[in-house]
Design an enzyme around this catalytic site. Structure first.
Site, PDB file in Angstrom:
ATOM      1  N   ASP A   1      27.602  25.754  20.358  1.00 30.96           N
ATOM      2  CA  ASP A   1      28.566  26.548  19.587  1.00 30.96           C
ATOM      3  C   ASP A   1      28.663  26.099  18.129  1.00 30.96           C
ATOM      4  O   ASP A   1      29.285  26.777  17.315  1.00 30.96           O
ATOM      5  CB  ASP A   1      29.948  26.501  20.235  1.00 30.96           C
ATOM      6  CG  ASP A   1      29.951  27.214  21.575  1.00 30.96           C
ATOM      7  OD1 ASP A   1      30.926  27.052  22.333  1.00 30.96           O
ATOM      8  OD2 ASP A   1      28.969  27.913  21.869  1.00 30.96           O
TER       9      ASP A   1
ATOM     10  N   ARG B   1      23.198  36.040  29.810  1.00 28.78           N
ATOM     11  CA  ARG B   1      24.426  35.523  30.449  1.00 28.78           C
ATOM     12  C   ARG B   1      24.463  35.826  31.958  1.00 28.78           C
ATOM     13  O   ARG B   1      25.365  36.467  32.464  1.00 28.78           O
ATOM     14  CB  ARG B   1      25.684  36.081  29.769  1.00 28.78           C
ATOM     15  CG  ARG B   1      25.727  36.007  28.280  1.00 28.78           C
ATOM     16  CD  ARG B   1      25.691  34.610  27.686  1.00 28.78           C
ATOM     17  NE  ARG B   1      26.857  33.812  27.890  1.00 28.78           N
ATOM     18  CZ  ARG B   1      27.943  33.827  27.096  1.00 28.78           C
ATOM     19  NH1 ARG B   1      27.985  34.661  26.103  1.00 28.78           N
ATOM     20  NH2 ARG B   1      28.969  33.041  27.319  1.00 28.78           N
TER      21      ARG B   1
ATOM     22  N   CYS C   1      25.331  39.579  26.438  1.00 27.78           N
ATOM     23  CA  CYS C   1      25.911  39.766  25.108  1.00 27.78           C
ATOM     24  C   CYS C   1      24.792  39.472  24.116  1.00 27.78           C
ATOM     25  O   CYS C   1      23.646  39.222  24.493  1.00 27.78           O
ATOM     26  CB  CYS C   1      27.088  38.825  24.908  1.00 27.78           C
ATOM     27  SG  CYS C   1      26.587  37.127  24.782  1.00 27.78           S
TER      28      CYS C   1
ATOM     29  N   LYS D   1      39.998  27.737  22.282  1.00 26.42           N
ATOM     30  CA  LYS D   1      39.768  29.034  22.940  1.00 26.42           C
ATOM     31  C   LYS D   1      39.162  28.785  24.322  1.00 26.42           C
ATOM     32  O   LYS D   1      39.621  29.327  25.321  1.00 26.42           O
ATOM     33  CB  LYS D   1      38.798  29.876  22.117  1.00 26.42           C
ATOM     34  CG  LYS D   1      38.200  31.073  22.855  1.00 26.42           C
ATOM     35  CD  LYS D   1      37.267  31.911  22.009  1.00 26.42           C
ATOM     36  CE  LYS D   1      35.864  31.460  22.008  1.00 26.42           C
ATOM     37  NZ  LYS D   1      35.063  31.791  23.198  1.00 26.42           N
ATOM     38  N   ASN D   2      38.163  27.907  24.382  1.00 26.42           N
ATOM     39  CA  ASN D   2      37.420  27.743  25.640  1.00 26.42           C
ATOM     40  C   ASN D   2      38.144  26.876  26.662  1.00 26.42           C
ATOM     41  O   ASN D   2      37.710  26.800  27.810  1.00 26.42           O
ATOM     42  CB  ASN D   2      36.015  27.204  25.344  1.00 26.42           C
ATOM     43  CG  ASN D   2      35.185  28.249  24.613  1.00 26.42           C
ATOM     44  OD1 ASN D   2      35.591  29.415  24.519  1.00 26.42           O
ATOM     45  ND2 ASN D   2      34.066  27.844  24.070  1.00 26.42           N
TER      46      ASN D   2
ATOM     47  N   ARG E   1      37.632  36.666  17.166  1.00 29.22           N
ATOM     48  CA  ARG E   1      37.618  36.381  18.609  1.00 29.22           C
ATOM     49  C   ARG E   1      37.954  34.924  18.876  1.00 29.22           C
ATOM     50  O   ARG E   1      38.493  34.577  19.927  1.00 29.22           O
ATOM     51  CB  ARG E   1      36.228  36.666  19.208  1.00 29.22           C
ATOM     52  CG  ARG E   1      35.887  38.119  19.389  1.00 29.22           C
ATOM     53  CD  ARG E   1      34.652  38.271  20.257  1.00 29.22           C
ATOM     54  NE  ARG E   1      34.806  37.518  21.514  1.00 29.22           N
ATOM     55  CZ  ARG E   1      33.785  37.302  22.354  1.00 29.22           C
ATOM     56  NH1 ARG E   1      32.581  37.750  22.062  1.00 29.22           N
ATOM     57  NH2 ARG E   1      33.979  36.639  23.476  1.00 29.22           N
TER      58      ARG E   1
HETATM   59  C1  EPZ Z   1      30.902  28.595  27.928  1.00 27.26           C
HETATM   60  O1  EPZ Z   1      30.189  29.773  28.230  1.00 27.26           O
HETATM   61  C2  EPZ Z   1      31.571  28.846  26.580  1.00 27.26           C
HETATM   62  N1  EPZ Z   1      32.494  29.970  26.690  1.00 27.26           N
HETATM   63  C3  EPZ Z   1      30.517  29.164  25.518  1.00 27.26           C
HETATM   64  O2  EPZ Z   1      31.192  29.337  24.269  1.00 27.26           O
HETATM   65  C4  EPZ Z   1      29.594  27.951  25.412  1.00 27.26           C
HETATM   66  O3  EPZ Z   1      28.584  28.215  24.465  1.00 27.26           O
HETATM   67  C5  EPZ Z   1      28.957  27.682  26.790  1.00 27.26           C
HETATM   68  O4  EPZ Z   1      30.004  27.479  27.776  1.00 27.26           O
HETATM   69  C6  EPZ Z   1      28.078  26.444  26.770  1.00 27.26           C
HETATM   70  O5  EPZ Z   1      28.826  25.339  26.370  1.00 27.26           O
HETATM   71  C7  EPZ Z   1      33.702  29.764  27.243  1.00 27.26           C
HETATM   72  O6  EPZ Z   1      34.026  28.672  27.703  1.00 27.26           O
HETATM   73  C8  EPZ Z   1      34.622  30.941  27.255  1.00 27.26           C
HETATM   74  P1  EPZ Z   1      27.411  28.371  30.719  1.00 27.26           P
HETATM   75  P2  EPZ Z   1      29.546  29.980  29.723  1.00 27.26           P
HETATM   76  O7  EPZ Z   1      27.696  29.004  32.035  1.00 27.26           O
HETATM   77  O8  EPZ Z   1      30.426  29.386  30.734  1.00 27.26           O
HETATM   78  C9  EPZ Z   1      23.116  30.022  31.805  1.00 27.26           C
HETATM   79  C10 EPZ Z   1      31.762  30.459  22.267  1.00 27.26           C
HETATM   80  O9  EPZ Z   1      31.128  30.739  21.241  1.00 27.26           O
HETATM   81  N2  EPZ Z   1      23.726  30.461  33.065  1.00 27.26           N
HETATM   82  O10 EPZ Z   1      27.593  26.899  30.563  1.00 27.26           O
HETATM   83  O11 EPZ Z   1      29.155  31.397  29.848  1.00 27.26           O
HETATM   84  C11 EPZ Z   1      23.675  30.783  30.610  1.00 27.26           C
HETATM   85  O12 EPZ Z   1      23.003  32.008  30.426  1.00 27.26           O
HETATM   86  C12 EPZ Z   1      31.118  30.631  23.634  1.00 27.26           C
HETATM   87  O13 EPZ Z   1      32.938  30.014  22.281  1.00 27.26           O
HETATM   88  C13 EPZ Z   1      22.894  30.910  34.081  1.00 27.26           C
HETATM   89  O14 EPZ Z   1      21.682  30.969  33.933  1.00 27.26           O
HETATM   90  O15 EPZ Z   1      28.228  29.092  29.563  1.00 27.26           O
HETATM   91  C14 EPZ Z   1      23.421  29.823  29.476  1.00 27.26           C
HETATM   92  O16 EPZ Z   1      22.076  29.963  29.066  1.00 27.26           O
HETATM   93  C15 EPZ Z   1      29.696  31.167  23.547  1.00 27.26           C
HETATM   94  N3  EPZ Z   1      23.456  31.316  35.264  1.00 27.26           N
HETATM   95  C16 EPZ Z   1      23.610  28.445  30.128  1.00 27.26           C
HETATM   96  O17 EPZ Z   1      23.492  28.659  31.546  1.00 27.26           O
HETATM   97  C17 EPZ Z   1      24.816  31.264  35.465  1.00 27.26           C
HETATM   98  O18 EPZ Z   1      25.265  31.629  36.575  1.00 27.26           O
HETATM   99  C18 EPZ Z   1      24.983  27.844  29.863  1.00 27.26           C
HETATM  100  O19 EPZ Z   1      25.922  28.791  30.292  1.00 27.26           O
HETATM  101  C19 EPZ Z   1      25.645  30.800  34.425  1.00 27.26           C
HETATM  102  C20 EPZ Z   1      25.084  30.403  33.232  1.00 27.26           C
END
Ligand code: EPZ
Length: 422
Positions: free
Chosen positions: A310, A126, A121, A27-28, A403
């Site tokens: 995850d 996020r 969410c 998915k990701n 999802r």
């Molecule tokens: C991706 O989300 C994945 N989703 C998530 O999978 C996964 O848990 C996550 O990466 C971490 O590996 C997809 O790829 C669609 P991040 P993403 O930006 O890109 C903070 C699932 O269950 N952050 O690496 O949103 C954020 O809040 C999903 O399949 C900021 O602070 O994750 C989080 O605490 C859930 N500012 C951390 O960084 C930003 O601008 C990691 O987020 C962006 C993120």
């Protein structure tokens, strides 16, 4: 798969897993690949996209942007020739962070984009500050009006971007935007997740020049255009990990194909230490568990290649029926223990230590209950807990699980488990 009205799983637990399955595409990985199709006016064929709600949502948004999508067997043909820059459908983008996925590709293609402020969410706030700061570094003009954010990339310029945390989404947006931006852009401290590497490989197969994906520094040399391609996303390491943990909880023996074992090294290391028997040959994982597992001790999530956030929820479910105490520390998202209260309804012994740490005391078995999924991975952990519990358990809100897990009940039924949708 159309969104199903039947939104409950009825599970009669106690069976062991036996059989062989091939893991769905990731998915990701698939989500950013779909967004990246906007970067070319030539046809792209994506093979074996997973049949899950997040993909259907993404395809709906792309159609609203004027992208022509034809499904032929397991192949989606994506034609973005007549795509236009329209505001991404608010309703659809609210249900997932899809609007954010298109930011890099839309800005590259149309030189402008407008986002509704993506809502948080259940698992966390996020924020998108790193996406914003990265585009500012690339001289993209950003304005806020009401709850919209306007991006203007007419005068974008390459630059060096240092991410304060290795954000997957921010890395993927920069990759998509910079691959057609004349000059050299570098990302320091990028996300190293396999899905990021898959996106870089996909873009390079379309003619991009991206070096260093999966390392601490990515260099992107902008090219003039990208051409069409046929591409298959990598296997879903989180779905593969979920099935492995199901064997650890229920016992039995399973052969997992397309399970990308090298991308689940941390989980495989932990399950082997606990007493699971794991054999790996190429991309095939053979996993069996017969005797009681050893105490887990501690699970701490980290950025890749650390233990993936995850898979934290399913490891939590495993720890509730594993002898001894387990400390679980969630370092990536601020609210990813939603499943605790539901597991407690089944008799789990879980204590909150702090906002990101819990202590689980293993019990010999859980008891059936009616439980409610509140997020994707938490929902999967409730299904696993139910499968390992004798008697009938009902898991509500199956749509959260839909999802990310492609026909989850069919996959589990194929592995000798008793689960049906109602
Ligand atoms: C991706 O989300 C994945 N989703 C998530 O999978 C996964 O848990 C996550 O990466 C971490 O590996 C997809 O790829 C669609 P991040 P993403 O930006 O890109 C903070 C699932 O269950 N952050 O690496 O949103 C954020 O809040 C999903 O399949 C900021 O602070 O994750 C989080 O605490 C859930 N500012 C951390 O960084 C930003 O601008 C990691 O987020 C962006 C993120």
């Amino acid at each position: 798969m159309k969104y199903k009205k039947q939104d409950k799983f009825i599970i009669n637990g106690g069976n062991k897993l036996f059989g062989e399955i091939s893991i769905q595409s990731s998915k990701n990985a698939s989500l950013p690949l779909l967004s990246a199709c906007l970067l070319t006016t030539e046809k792209v064929t994506l093979q074996n996209l997973p049949d899950i709600l997040d993909i259907h949502n993404m395809l709906s948004i792309m159609r609203k942007l004027g992208v022509k999508i034809k499904k032929e067997g397991n192949n989606h043909q994506i034609d973005s020739l007549n795509a236009s820059c329209k505001q991404i459908d608010c309703k659809l983008s609210k249900t997932m962070r899809s609007s954010l996925f298109f930011l890099g590709s839309m800005l590259s293609r149309f030189k402008s984009a407008m986002l509704t402020m993506p809502g948080g969410c259940k698992i966390g706030e996020r924020p998108i500050d790193m996406h914003i700061s990265s585009f500012k570094k690339l001289n993209v003009k950003i304005d806020y009006f009401n709850d919209y954010i306007y991006f203007d990339a007419q005068h974008a310029k390459p630059n060096k971007i240092k991410l304060k945390i290795p954000s997957v989404g921010a890395t993927e947006n920069i990759l998509q935007f910079a691959c057609l931006l004349k000059g050299k852009t570098t990302i320091i401290n990028p996300a190293k997740e396999p899905e990021v590497v898959d996106l870089a490989n996909f873009l390079n197969s379309m003619g991009a020049k991206i070096l260093g994906a999966g390392t601490n520094k990515i260099t992107i040399y902008g090219v003039n255009s990208l051409h069409g391609v046929a591409y298959t996303p990598i296997g879903d390491r989180i779905v593969a990990g979920t099935i492995m943990v199901a064997v650890a909880m229920c016992g039995g023996k399973v052969i997992i194909k397309n399970g990308v074992p090298e991308q689940n090294a941390k989980l495989i290391e932990i399950l082997s230490k606990l007493g699971c028997k794991i054999k790996i040959k190429y991309d095939i994982i053979e996993l069996s568990k017969d005797d009681a597992l050893l105490p887990i001790g501690k699970i701490e999530t980290a950025y890749y290649p650390g233990f993936p956030t995850d898979l934290q929820s399913v490891m939590l479910a495993l720890s509730t029926i594993t002898a001894g105490k387990t400390r679980i520390i969630e370092n990536i998202f601020e609210n990813r223990f939603l499943t605790v209260k539901e597991l407690k309804k089944m008799g789990a012994n879980i204590n909150c230590v702090s906002s990101n740490e819990i202590e689980v005391v293993g019990v010999t078995h859980l008891h059936p209950a009616t439980v409610v999924a509140e997020d994707l991975r938490g929902g999967a952990s409730l299904v696993l807990a139910a499968l390992a519990t004798k008697g009938q358990t009902v898991v509500k809100n199956a749509h959260f699980i839909d999802r990310g897990y492609d026909h989850f009940e069919d996959v589990l039924t194929q592995l000798n488990l008793n689960i049906r949708r109602q």
